[in-house]
Design an enzyme around this catalytic site. Structure first.
Site, short mmCIF file in Angstrom:
data_model
loop_
_atom_site.label_atom_id
_atom_site.label_comp_id
_atom_site.label_asym_id
_atom_site.label_seq_id
_atom_site.Cartn_x
_atom_site.Cartn_y
_atom_site.Cartn_z
N SER A 242 32.01 32.57 73.62
CA SER A 242 31.18 32.08 74.43
C SER A 242 30.02 31.91 74.92
CB SER A 242 31.56 30.65 74.52
OG SER A 242 30.76 29.75 74.94
N ARG B 201 12.37 41.95 25.63
CA ARG B 201 12.27 41.93 26.79
C ARG B 201 11.92 41.18 27.87
NH1 ARG B 201 10.62 46.88 29.00
NH2 ARG B 201 11.49 47.67 27.49
#
Length: 451
Positions: free
Chosen positions: A278, A317
């Site tokens: 921390s 497509r």
């Protein structure tokens, strides 16, 4: 600075791996496309469609270091795809005669899709390797801690005893199943894409199917029934499989974070100086690897709908859906590789505190053995009466803060039914582990059979 943290010099080790970054780098991606073009030339040469010396020239030219990357980038910006520029570059490098034959019968999506399939094949190998390593490490812990009792928890509350060995086996078991899924899915997913302009291969006349077979052989890929330009289930399945794998890794990671809580303290991630620290609390050792596994999993699972959405393709497509795959699928692979790497580090190096496990078992002063005691009294009182009597004893133990064994010894209804020896046995977690050992053995055997 990068848009995706997996590509960042600062965050890259937390959200990805160098191995996968290289796999999906621009140069690697271009090389895979070149590999497809070279394989196509070889395949068509063997079928007599192009001269063998031409195929050789194309193969020699198909190296990414031969390409002008700035030219390809500029062309891609204008055209929308890099394949047009790649074909022109190959022609420039291989010579005018070879240029007549490059990309014969193919279309852009053939090259893009097949290149991505080749990337997925390598990605699957990475995923498979790490799954096996994690499963083996967890199986080793399952054997080592086979008979170490630990509090089994349901709804985050003590339930009945289990063993830490069984928890490790439980973490390992779905990984073996994912390996089976991976092996089963590979033949469906790792197939060549080659359909030409609209999936008919008309430009190749009657030779179309033969070229597909020959191209697949050159690339060591499978062959689909039909070209799959607008059938995107294969890539969607790949993403879903990665999401499943991440889900199981996150179950492991979540358990690890819960067991690392200060109040529990039974297991912890491997520690090195500064890891999980921390900025303001020097004592902290946060479950940092587990946190990134869970974070990666949420992202992968959030990307699966993008891949599923790509399946809704128009005609022969699609106008947009499949373009989103290149946004989602590489991220799925990178984040899964990240989760695997973090999980492997935990599985291979976690610290186990068996003394804390014992103390936590004793925390409720025998209450965790309530089911065992009630079960032992069923043949003497019947199920309902036994449950009610033990429930009253548990309530008294909690209210008066005295051990459950003491309550049993002083209970006027239950004392005549239980000897001191029986109470001692029934209050011992090690005597109520059921089939935990047998289940561990099954998982360890499955892991041992992995190739």
């Amino acid at each position: 600075m990068s848009i995706h943290p997996a590509d960042s010099r600062i965050f890259g080790s937390l959200y990805g791996t160098d191995e996968v970054r290289e796999l999906f780098s621009d140069k690697a991606h271009l090389q895979f496309m070149l590999d497809v073009e070279a394989a196509l030339a070889r395949a068509e040469s063997k079928l007599g469609l192009i001269p063998a010396p031409i195929a050789d020239a194309i193969g020699r030219a198909a190296r990414v270091e031969n390409l002008r990357l700035d030219y390809i980038a500029d062309s891609t910006r204008r055209v929308g795809y890099p394949v047009v520029a790649i074909v022109k570059e190959l022609g420039r490098i291989a010579g005018d005669e070879a240029a007549r034959y490059i990309h014969l019968g193919a279309t852009t999506q053939d090259i893009l899709d097949t290149a991505l399939v080749l990337q997925l094949r390598r990605a699957f190998a990475i995923v498979r390797r790490d799954l096996i390593a994690i499963a083996r490490a967890l199986a080793d812990s399952a054997v080592k801690f086979r008979d170490v009792p630990i509090a089994g928890r349901t709804h985050l509350q003590h339930a009945v005893p289990t063993t830490f060995g069984l928890k490790c086996a439980m973490w390992a078991s779905p990984l073996v199943t994912h390996l089976e899924r991976l092996d089963q899915a590979a033949p469906r997913i790792l197939v060549v894409q080659f359909g030409g302009a609209a999936g008919t291969l008309a430009a190749l006349g009657a030779e179309g199917p033969a070229v597909v077979e020959a191209l697949a052989h050159e690339l060591a890929l499978g062959v689909a029934d039909v070209p799959w330009h607008a059938q995107r289930d294969r890539f969607a399945e790949a993403a879903a499989l990665l999401a499943l794998i991440c889900g199981s890794l996150s179950k492991f990671a979540l358990d690890m974070t819960l067991m690392m809580q200060t109040e529990v303290g039974e297991v912890s991630e491997p520690h090195e100086e500064g890891r999980g620290g921390s900025s303001t609390m020097p004592q902290k050792r946060n479950p940092i690897a587990s946190e990134y596994i869970i974070g990666a999993t949420r992202a992968v699972q959030a990307l699966v709908p993008v891949m599923f959405g790509s399946m809704i393709a128009d005609h022969e497509r699609a106008t947009g859906p499949w373009q989103s795959e290149s946004l989602a699928l590489p991220q799925c692979v990178a984040l899964t590789a990240c989760a695997l790497a973090h999980a492997r580090s935990i599985a291979e190096g976690m610290t186990v505190d068996t003394e804390r496990m014992r103390r936590n078992l004793e925390m409720t002063s025998g209450l965790i053995m309530a089911e065992a005691i009630a079960t032992a009294l069923v043949d003497r009182l019947g199920r309902a009466a036994a449950d009610a009597a033990v429930a009253r004893a548990c309530d008294k133990s909690i209210a008066e803060r005295v051990p459950l064994a003491e309550v049993l010894r002083n209970d006027s209804e239950l004392r005549p039914l239980l000897t001191d020896a029986e109470i001692e046995r029934l209050i011992d977690p090690a005597q109520y582990l059921g089939s935990a050992g047998a289940f561990i053995d099954r998982v360890v055997a499955r892991v041992g059979a992995l190739a």
